[in-house]
Design a protein around this motif. Structure first.
Motif, PDB file in Angstrom:
ATOM      1  N   LEU A  97       0.842  -1.210   0.000  1.00  0.00           N
ATOM      2  CA  LEU A  97       0.000   0.000   0.000  1.00  0.00           C
ATOM      3  C   LEU A  97       0.875   1.257   0.000  1.00  0.00           C
ATOM      4  CD1 LEU A  97      -2.803   1.312   0.153  1.00  0.00           C
ATOM      5  CD2 LEU A  97      -2.707   1.083   2.636  1.00  0.00           C
ATOM      6  N   ASP A  98       2.024   1.190   0.663  1.00  0.00           N
ATOM      7  CA  ASP A  98       2.912   2.359   0.739  1.00  0.00           C
ATOM      8  C   ASP A  98       3.515   2.692  -0.628  1.00  0.00           C
ATOM      9  OD1 ASP A  98       2.428   2.350   3.423  1.00  0.00           O
ATOM     10  OD2 ASP A  98       4.293   1.340   3.956  1.00  0.00           O
ATOM     11  N   LEU A 119      -8.922  -1.940   4.996  1.00  0.00           N
ATOM     12  CA  LEU A 119      -8.376  -1.520   6.298  1.00  0.00           C
ATOM     13  C   LEU A 119      -9.469  -1.074   7.267  1.00  0.00           C
ATOM     14  CD1 LEU A 119      -5.096   0.507   5.657  1.00  0.00           C
ATOM     15  CD2 LEU A 119      -5.399  -1.473   7.157  1.00  0.00           C
ATOM     16  N   GLY A 176       0.749   8.680  10.020  1.00  0.00           N
ATOM     17  CA  GLY A 176       0.404   7.635   9.049  1.00  0.00           C
ATOM     18  C   GLY A 176      -1.087   7.381   9.071  1.00  0.00           C
ATOM     19  N   ARG A 236       1.969  10.381   3.867  1.00  0.00           N
ATOM     20  CA  ARG A 236       2.622  10.681   2.576  1.00  0.00           C
ATOM     21  C   ARG A 236       1.593  10.976   1.492  1.00  0.00           C
ATOM     22  NH1 ARG A 236       6.591   5.756   2.914  1.00  0.00           N
ATOM     23  NH2 ARG A 236       8.384   6.731   3.912  1.00  0.00           N
ATOM     24  N   GLY A 278       3.163  14.448   3.663  1.00  0.00           N
ATOM     25  CA  GLY A 278       4.619  14.345   3.699  1.00  0.00           C
ATOM     26  C   GLY A 278       5.044  13.308   4.713  1.00  0.00           C
ATOM     27  N   PHE A 309       0.745   2.100  12.196  1.00  0.00           N
ATOM     28  CA  PHE A 309       1.797   2.864  11.522  1.00  0.00           C
ATOM     29  C   PHE A 309       3.193   2.610  12.087  1.00  0.00           C
ATOM     30  CE2 PHE A 309       4.658   6.503  11.582  1.00  0.00           C
ATOM     31  CZ  PHE A 309       5.022   6.466  10.232  1.00  0.00           C
TER      32      PHE A 309
END
Ligand code: SAM
Length: 223
Positions: free
Chosen positions: A10-11, A27, A57, A83, A107, A127
């Protein structure tokens, strides 16, 4: 079981990838099954109401919203640090209905924590396990220097949770979620692993959260 960190899919996926969108939906269900919002809310309610709640996160913000709905706090500024900016208008409306304001701090979380002040309480849901020991130590030092405290609800490491993580297909989870569930548990926590990384002189609580979670609370003395 020693922690093992590996990249989570996923990241790495763009926010608008259909598999990422479906995985974030998974999720929500997984958080509900793990009782993450309820555990977060219970731990948060032992703190005085903060001015700002910073969710590290925080993803699409739906987990924090589900926790916020269980609290009697009003007028909180929820800041989702991630992010990716994947907080929908519907989620923002949900916060607004509680009298909360919701903003996204897009970010890296390390940039977000250098900006926070003493009126900020910090949460992390699924996270912290992304981080290795050195990064956790660095993050905790920054938080201990600035925040009111931290409430984190993470995957529990160990054989029972690992077995369950292989079964998320039963919830209809897609391939991304199926991979990340197993990776998350392998990177999960046990015992007093997180307490050992937090600077001295704080009230710390760390315990198993049934069925598959690991709860960590750090509270500044005299709060
Ligand atoms: C497993 S998801 C959990 C999302 C949310 N907390 C929840 O429970 O639904 C992990 C989130 O961390 C974000 N993330 C990972 N590493 C990050 C970093 N270094 N800085 C900011 N966000 C990060 C990812 O984009 C993702 O949204």
């Amino acid at each position: 079981m020693k922690r093992r960190l590996e990249p989570e899919r996923l990241d790495e996926l763009p926010a608008d990838d259909p598999a990422a969108i479906a995985s974030r939906r998974d999720l929500v269900l997984i958080n509900a099954v793990m009782r993450q919002p309820a555990m977060l809310a219970r731990a948060l309610s032992s703190f005085p109401q903060p001015r700002v709640l910073l969710d590290l996160g925080g993803g699409d913000g739906r987990c924090l919203l589900a926790a916020a709905r269980r609290l009697s706090w009003r007028g909180v500024q929820a800041v989702i640090a991630d992010r990716q900016d994947v907080v929908t208008a519907q989620t923002r409306t949900g916060f607004a209905a509680l009298g909360w304001d919701c903003t996204v701090r897009r970010g890296d979380v390390f940039d977000a924590v250098t900006e926070l002040d003493g009126g900020t309480l910090v949460t992390a849901n699924l996270f912290l396990h992304h981080l290795d020991e050195a990064a956790l130590r660095r993050l905790f030092a920054l938080l201990a220097a600035r925040a009111m405290g931290l409430v984190a609800c993470e995957p529990r490491g160990g054989a029972f949770a690992l077995m369950a993580s292989h079964l998320v297909f039963l919830l209809g989870a897609n391939e991304v979620t199926r991979h990340d569930a197993v990776a998350s548990v392998r990177a999960g926590f046990a015992d007093r692993e997180l307490s050992g990384l937090w600077p001295k002189g704080w009230d710390l609580k760390e315990r198993r959260g049934l069925p598959f979670s690991h709860l960590f609370t750090a509270r500044r003395h005299a709060l």
